[in-house]
Design a protein around this motif. Sequence first.
Motif, mmCIF file in Angstrom:
data_model
loop_
_atom_site.group_PDB
_atom_site.id
_atom_site.type_symbol
_atom_site.label_atom_id
_atom_site.label_comp_id
_atom_site.label_asym_id
_atom_site.label_seq_id
_atom_site.Cartn_x
_atom_site.Cartn_y
_atom_site.Cartn_z
ATOM 1 N N SER A 38 -9.440 -12.527 33.986
ATOM 2 C CA SER A 38 -8.687 -13.693 34.439
ATOM 3 C C SER A 38 -7.210 -13.331 34.434
ATOM 4 N N PRO A 39 -6.394 -14.028 35.201
ATOM 5 C CA PRO A 39 -4.966 -13.689 35.267
ATOM 6 C C PRO A 39 -4.249 -13.750 33.911
ATOM 7 N N ASP A 40 -4.776 -14.534 32.962
ATOM 8 C CA ASP A 40 -4.130 -14.660 31.655
ATOM 9 C C ASP A 40 -4.617 -13.628 30.642
ATOM 10 N N GLY A 41 -5.405 -12.634 31.091
ATOM 11 C CA GLY A 41 -5.856 -11.565 30.206
ATOM 12 C C GLY A 41 -7.195 -11.822 29.539
ATOM 13 N N ASN A 42 -7.803 -12.963 29.810
ATOM 14 C CA ASN A 42 -9.133 -13.249 29.276
ATOM 15 C C ASN A 42 -10.171 -12.834 30.314
ATOM 16 N N PHE A 43 -11.380 -13.389 30.248
ATOM 17 C CA PHE A 43 -12.448 -12.953 31.149
ATOM 18 C C PHE A 43 -13.214 -14.120 31.735
ATOM 19 N N TYR A 44 -13.722 -13.910 32.939
ATOM 20 C CA TYR A 44 -14.664 -14.837 33.558
ATOM 21 C C TYR A 44 -16.034 -14.161 33.513
ATOM 22 N N VAL A 45 -17.064 -14.933 33.206
ATOM 23 C CA VAL A 45 -18.436 -14.428 33.192
ATOM 24 C C VAL A 45 -19.286 -15.379 34.018
ATOM 25 N N VAL A 60 -19.645 -20.313 36.134
ATOM 26 C CA VAL A 60 -18.772 -19.261 35.634
ATOM 27 C C VAL A 60 -18.070 -19.861 34.423
ATOM 28 N N VAL A 61 -18.037 -19.094 33.330
ATOM 29 C CA VAL A 61 -17.328 -19.534 32.137
ATOM 30 C C VAL A 61 -16.108 -18.647 31.927
ATOM 31 N N LYS A 62 -15.147 -19.176 31.206
ATOM 32 C CA LYS A 62 -13.986 -18.392 30.808
ATOM 33 C C LYS A 62 -14.168 -18.062 29.334
ATOM 34 N N VAL A 63 -13.981 -16.789 28.990
ATOM 35 C CA VAL A 63 -14.128 -16.337 27.612
ATOM 36 C C VAL A 63 -12.801 -15.726 27.171
ATOM 37 N N THR A 64 -12.239 -16.256 26.086
ATOM 38 C CA THR A 64 -10.998 -15.692 25.556
ATOM 39 C C THR A 64 -11.322 -14.422 24.789
ATOM 40 N N ARG A 65 -10.317 -13.626 24.522
ATOM 41 C CA ARG A 65 -10.507 -12.370 23.795
ATOM 42 C C ARG A 65 -11.012 -12.589 22.372
ATOM 43 N N ASP A 66 -10.843 -13.819 21.855
ATOM 44 C CA ASP A 66 -11.378 -14.108 20.518
ATOM 45 C C ASP A 66 -12.706 -14.867 20.582
ATOM 46 N N GLY A 67 -13.341 -14.926 21.779
ATOM 47 C CA GLY A 67 -14.700 -15.430 21.896
ATOM 48 C C GLY A 67 -14.875 -16.906 22.196
#
Length: 189
Positions: A38-45, A60-67
């Motif tokens: 994602s543009p903010d450094g996290n992830f889309y799954v 589609v979910v957004k997952v932050t680097r801390d889960g």
Amino acid sequence: WIVDANRGLLIHTRPDGTSRTIADLSLDHPVPTAIAHSPDGNFYVGYLGPGPHTDGEQKVVKVTRDGVVTDYLTGLAMVTGIAVGADGVLYALDMSTGNTNEPPSIYPNTGRIVRQTGPSTFDEVMTGLDFPISMQFGPDGGLYVSLPAISPNPTAGSIIRIDAAAGVTLRMPDMRELASYHAREGATS
């Protein structure tokens, strides 16, 4: 960064071979099959989901680097690819739409690419794709899609380029119809 479809996990593996689970996405067996930054450094799954893959049930979910996991785009059918445009807009690839509860339950030439317009809204960019399996933006700004994931013909694979910025819904021609037309007309190309 790895999405493990069988175990439903988002995993981060480092170059030294160590890895850690970032998020357990296995509740209700959503079959996570696609991942993008994602543009903010996290992830889309994106989720393929369990059969029969009824339209509107996947997301589609957004997952932050801390889960931390939150819904990001809902109302999809069988997500097999995710890409983020240079403008930060999310694109999702559905392998098949118009699916039914009766076998074969998924159908060729019904895949699509959508562009997110809101949390549960999107515009279709292209329809009529034959079981598309992955997509990615190229350095030229084109959206590249590989297909088909399922085919009785072992040489049927291809990669197509789509201008996602065209602003209109494109329809993929059915290659079997084109082949039939060429055979009837005696064409060779």
